[in-house]
Design an enzyme around this catalytic site. Structure first.
Site, PDB file in Angstrom:
ATOM      1  N   HIS A 194      82.975  90.922  77.593  1.00 14.22           N
ATOM      2  CA  HIS A 194      83.588  90.145  78.674  1.00 14.22           C
ATOM      3  C   HIS A 194      83.311  88.656  78.435  1.00 14.22           C
ATOM      4  O   HIS A 194      82.251  88.299  77.920  1.00 14.22           O
ATOM      5  CB  HIS A 194      83.012  90.594  80.026  1.00 14.22           C
ATOM      6  CG  HIS A 194      83.763  90.016  81.178  1.00 14.22           C
ATOM      7  ND1 HIS A 194      83.533  88.747  81.640  1.00 14.22           N
ATOM      8  CD2 HIS A 194      84.769  90.521  81.938  1.00 14.22           C
ATOM      9  CE1 HIS A 194      84.372  88.501  82.646  1.00 14.22           C
ATOM     10  NE2 HIS A 194      85.127  89.565  82.841  1.00 14.22           N
ATOM     11  N   GLU A 253      82.407  86.374  80.332  1.00 11.30           N
ATOM     12  CA  GLU A 253      81.156  85.885  80.941  1.00 11.30           C
ATOM     13  C   GLU A 253      79.973  86.199  80.033  1.00 11.30           C
ATOM     14  O   GLU A 253      79.023  85.432  79.937  1.00 11.30           O
ATOM     15  CB  GLU A 253      80.986  86.502  82.338  1.00 11.30           C
ATOM     16  CG  GLU A 253      81.932  85.850  83.338  1.00 11.30           C
ATOM     17  CD  GLU A 253      82.403  86.745  84.464  1.00 11.30           C
ATOM     18  OE1 GLU A 253      81.792  87.794  84.720  1.00 11.30           O
ATOM     19  OE2 GLU A 253      83.424  86.376  85.093  1.00 11.30           O
ATOM     20  N   GLU A 255      91.956  88.818  78.765  1.00 15.59           N
ATOM     21  CA  GLU A 255      91.489  88.084  79.936  1.00 15.59           C
ATOM     22  C   GLU A 255      91.387  86.600  79.584  1.00 15.59           C
ATOM     23  O   GLU A 255      90.341  86.149  79.106  1.00 15.59           O
ATOM     24  CB  GLU A 255      90.110  88.597  80.376  1.00 15.59           C
ATOM     25  CG  GLU A 255      90.110  90.032  80.847  1.00 15.59           C
ATOM     26  CD  GLU A 255      89.042  90.266  81.915  1.00 15.59           C
ATOM     27  OE1 GLU A 255      89.406  90.802  82.960  1.00 15.59           O
ATOM     28  OE2 GLU A 255      87.877  89.902  81.710  1.00 15.59           O
ATOM     29  N   ASN A 272      86.102  95.627  87.705  1.00 15.52           N
ATOM     30  CA  ASN A 272      84.815  95.140  87.208  1.00 15.52           C
ATOM     31  C   ASN A 272      84.100  94.472  88.376  1.00 15.52           C
ATOM     32  O   ASN A 272      84.491  93.391  88.809  1.00 15.52           O
ATOM     33  CB  ASN A 272      85.076  94.139  86.065  1.00 15.52           C
ATOM     34  CG  ASN A 272      83.803  93.480  85.581  1.00 15.52           C
ATOM     35  OD1 ASN A 272      82.698  93.889  85.931  1.00 15.52           O
ATOM     36  ND2 ASN A 272      83.955  92.446  84.767  1.00 15.52           N
ATOM     37  N   TRP A 273      83.071  95.133  88.867  1.00 15.61           N
ATOM     38  CA  TRP A 273      82.388  94.609  90.056  1.00 15.61           C
ATOM     39  C   TRP A 273      81.432  93.464  89.732  1.00 15.61           C
ATOM     40  O   TRP A 273      80.889  92.845  90.630  1.00 15.61           O
ATOM     41  CB  TRP A 273      81.616  95.733  90.763  1.00 15.61           C
ATOM     42  CG  TRP A 273      82.487  96.772  91.385  1.00 15.61           C
ATOM     43  CD1 TRP A 273      83.856  96.771  91.478  1.00 15.61           C
ATOM     44  CD2 TRP A 273      82.046  97.976  92.032  1.00 15.61           C
ATOM     45  NE1 TRP A 273      84.291  97.896  92.131  1.00 15.61           N
ATOM     46  CE2 TRP A 273      83.204  98.655  92.476  1.00 15.61           C
ATOM     47  CE3 TRP A 273      80.800  98.548  92.271  1.00 15.61           C
ATOM     48  CZ2 TRP A 273      83.132  99.876  93.153  1.00 15.61           C
ATOM     49  CZ3 TRP A 273      80.728  99.759  92.948  1.00 15.61           C
ATOM     50  CH2 TRP A 273      81.878 100.418  93.382  1.00 15.61           C
ATOM     51  N   LYS A 274      81.196  93.230  88.446  1.00 12.52           N
ATOM     52  CA  LYS A 274      80.263  92.168  88.031  1.00 12.52           C
ATOM     53  C   LYS A 274      78.931  92.356  88.776  1.00 12.52           C
ATOM     54  O   LYS A 274      78.521  93.493  88.979  1.00 12.52           O
ATOM     55  CB  LYS A 274      80.908  90.796  88.243  1.00 12.52           C
ATOM     56  CG  LYS A 274      82.303  90.729  87.589  1.00 12.52           C
ATOM     57  CD  LYS A 274      82.886  89.363  87.531  1.00 12.52           C
ATOM     58  CE  LYS A 274      84.262  89.418  86.864  1.00 12.52           C
ATOM     59  NZ  LYS A 274      84.891  88.122  86.674  1.00 12.52           N
ATOM     60  N   GLY A 297      88.725  84.394  87.992  1.00 16.31           N
ATOM     61  CA  GLY A 297      88.062  83.870  89.185  1.00 16.31           C
ATOM     62  C   GLY A 297      88.617  82.544  89.660  1.00 16.31           C
ATOM     63  O   GLY A 297      88.021  81.874  90.499  1.00 16.31           O
ATOM     64  N   SER A 343      92.518  87.060  87.856  1.00 19.64           N
ATOM     65  CA  SER A 343      93.143  86.818  89.160  1.00 19.64           C
ATOM     66  C   SER A 343      94.270  87.799  89.483  1.00 19.64           C
ATOM     67  O   SER A 343      95.282  87.424  90.083  1.00 19.64           O
ATOM     68  CB  SER A 343      93.640  85.365  89.263  1.00 19.64           C
ATOM     69  OG  SER A 343      92.548  84.468  89.140  1.00 19.64           O
ATOM     70  N   GLY A 381      88.739  91.753  88.871  1.00 16.56           N
ATOM     71  CA  GLY A 381      87.433  91.304  89.347  1.00 16.56           C
ATOM     72  C   GLY A 381      87.406  91.262  90.861  1.00 16.56           C
ATOM     73  O   GLY A 381      87.239  92.281  91.527  1.00 16.56           O
ATOM     74  N   GLY A 382      87.616  90.069  91.421  1.00  8.36           N
ATOM     75  CA  GLY A 382      87.467  89.857  92.866  1.00  8.36           C
ATOM     76  C   GLY A 382      88.222  90.855  93.736  1.00  8.36           C
ATOM     77  O   GLY A 382      87.657  91.404  94.691  1.00  8.36           O
TER      78      GLY A 382
HETATM   79  P1  13P Z   1      89.057  88.052  88.693  1.00 10.41           P
HETATM   80  O1  13P Z   1      90.018  89.174  88.975  1.00 10.41           O
HETATM   81  O2  13P Z   1      88.088  87.805  89.798  1.00 10.41           O
HETATM   82  O3  13P Z   1      89.771  86.809  88.230  1.00 10.41           O
HETATM   83  O4  13P Z   1      88.145  88.535  87.456  1.00 10.41           O
HETATM   84  C1  13P Z   1      88.749  89.040  86.320  1.00 10.41           C
HETATM   85  C2  13P Z   1      87.706  89.614  85.440  1.00 10.41           C
HETATM   86  O5  13P Z   1      86.899  88.924  84.866  1.00 10.41           O
HETATM   87  C3  13P Z   1      87.656  91.093  85.305  1.00 10.41           C
HETATM   88  O6  13P Z   1      86.798  91.463  84.275  1.00 10.41           O
END
Ligand code: 13P
Length: 255
Positions: free
Chosen positions: A95, A97, A167, A9-11, A173, A213, A234-235
């Site tokens: 998600h 967020e 999640e 997920n590149w956000k 994050g 993470s 994510g990251g």
């Molecule tokens: P991180 O891997 O950066 O913690 O993010 C997880 C995430 O929200 C994937 O959708």
């Protein structure tokens, strides 16, 4: 046996130029991976270009969100049909967020899920508790509500195509991933609740993936848990080499 499912997920990261450069590097790394279903979720602006850059490769493309209506006066929104036509085969829904920053509810998640299934998109439905909810002993209650509300009225035939992402909000994050045993506990519970919301066969077929993470250093241990069927990254999914390493560890855990 469930095929591992691994998504990045590149956000709100990557321009079209950055996204297509990633796609070129990543598809080369995926040529030998067969034992996992692999997806990247670019921002809407780069979705079509990334789908074109990955065309003919085993890597799929996901939207990060959608609106539940097929079209209409919804400024700033994108429909399931638009995602399909731009080259997406998948879409992330609910998600944390979006729930925390944009007010998404379980009912809204459910409406989006039905829109996605209706358009032939594979939904990746996110659930997970906050730290406060976990610390106050409400984790299972929150997961139950998110599963029952989010997956309401799903047809049994569609159940096997739904991917659920656990999640935990406190792990996103933060660099603090759930321990493999914590992930397993939550995933086993989620599978049991899916069985209750749908049926046992649907629950057994459903991929439940872990997000929060995930890094090359912890991906293998998480993937080794019996109810962890992949990862939502994510990251560490922003770099093609680290994401490829996470995919490889999930594929290795399956064989
Ligand atoms: P991180 O891997 O950066 O913690 O993010 C997880 C995430 O929200 C994937 O959708």
């Amino acid at each position: 046996m469930r095929t591992p499912f691994v998504a990045a997920n590149w956000k709100m990261h990557k321009t079209v130029a950055e996204a297509t450069a990633y796609a070129a590097a990543f598809r080369a790394r995926m040529e030998t991976i067969r034992a996992a279903e692999v997806v990247v979720a670019p921002p809407f602006t780069a979705l079509h270009a990334v789908a074109a850059a990955l065309d003919g490769s085993p890597v799929g493309v996901a939207g990060q969100n959608l609106h539940s209506a097929p079209q209409g006066a919804y400024t700033g929104e994108v429909s399931a049909g638009m995602l399909r036509e731009a080259g997406a085969g998948y879409v992330i829904i609910g998600h944390s967020e979006r729930r925390q920053l944009f007010g998404e509810t379980d009912a809204g998640v459910n409406a989006k899920l039905h829109a996605a299934l209706g358009a032939g998109l594979v939904p990746i439905v996110c659930v997970g508790e906050t730290l406060d909810e976990r610390d106050s002993g409400r984790m299972f209650q929150v997961l139950n509500r998110q599963i029952a509300g989010g997956l309401a009225d799903v047809e049994l035939e569609a159940a096997g195509s739904v991917v659920v992402a656990y999640e935990p909000v406190w792990a996103i994050g933060t660099g603090r991933n759930a321990l493999p045993a914590q992930a397993q506990e939550a995933h086993a519970h989620i599978r049991q609740r899916i069985a209750r919301a749908l049926d046992a066969d649907g629950a057994a077929a459903c991929r439940i993936i872990y997000g929060g993470s995930v890094k090359p250093a912890n991906a293998g241990a998480l993937a080794a848990e019996p109810d962890v069927d992949g990862a939502l990254v994510g990251g560490a999914g922003l770099d093609p080499d680290s994401f490829a390493e996470i995919v490889a560890q999930n594929a290795a855990a399956a064989v």
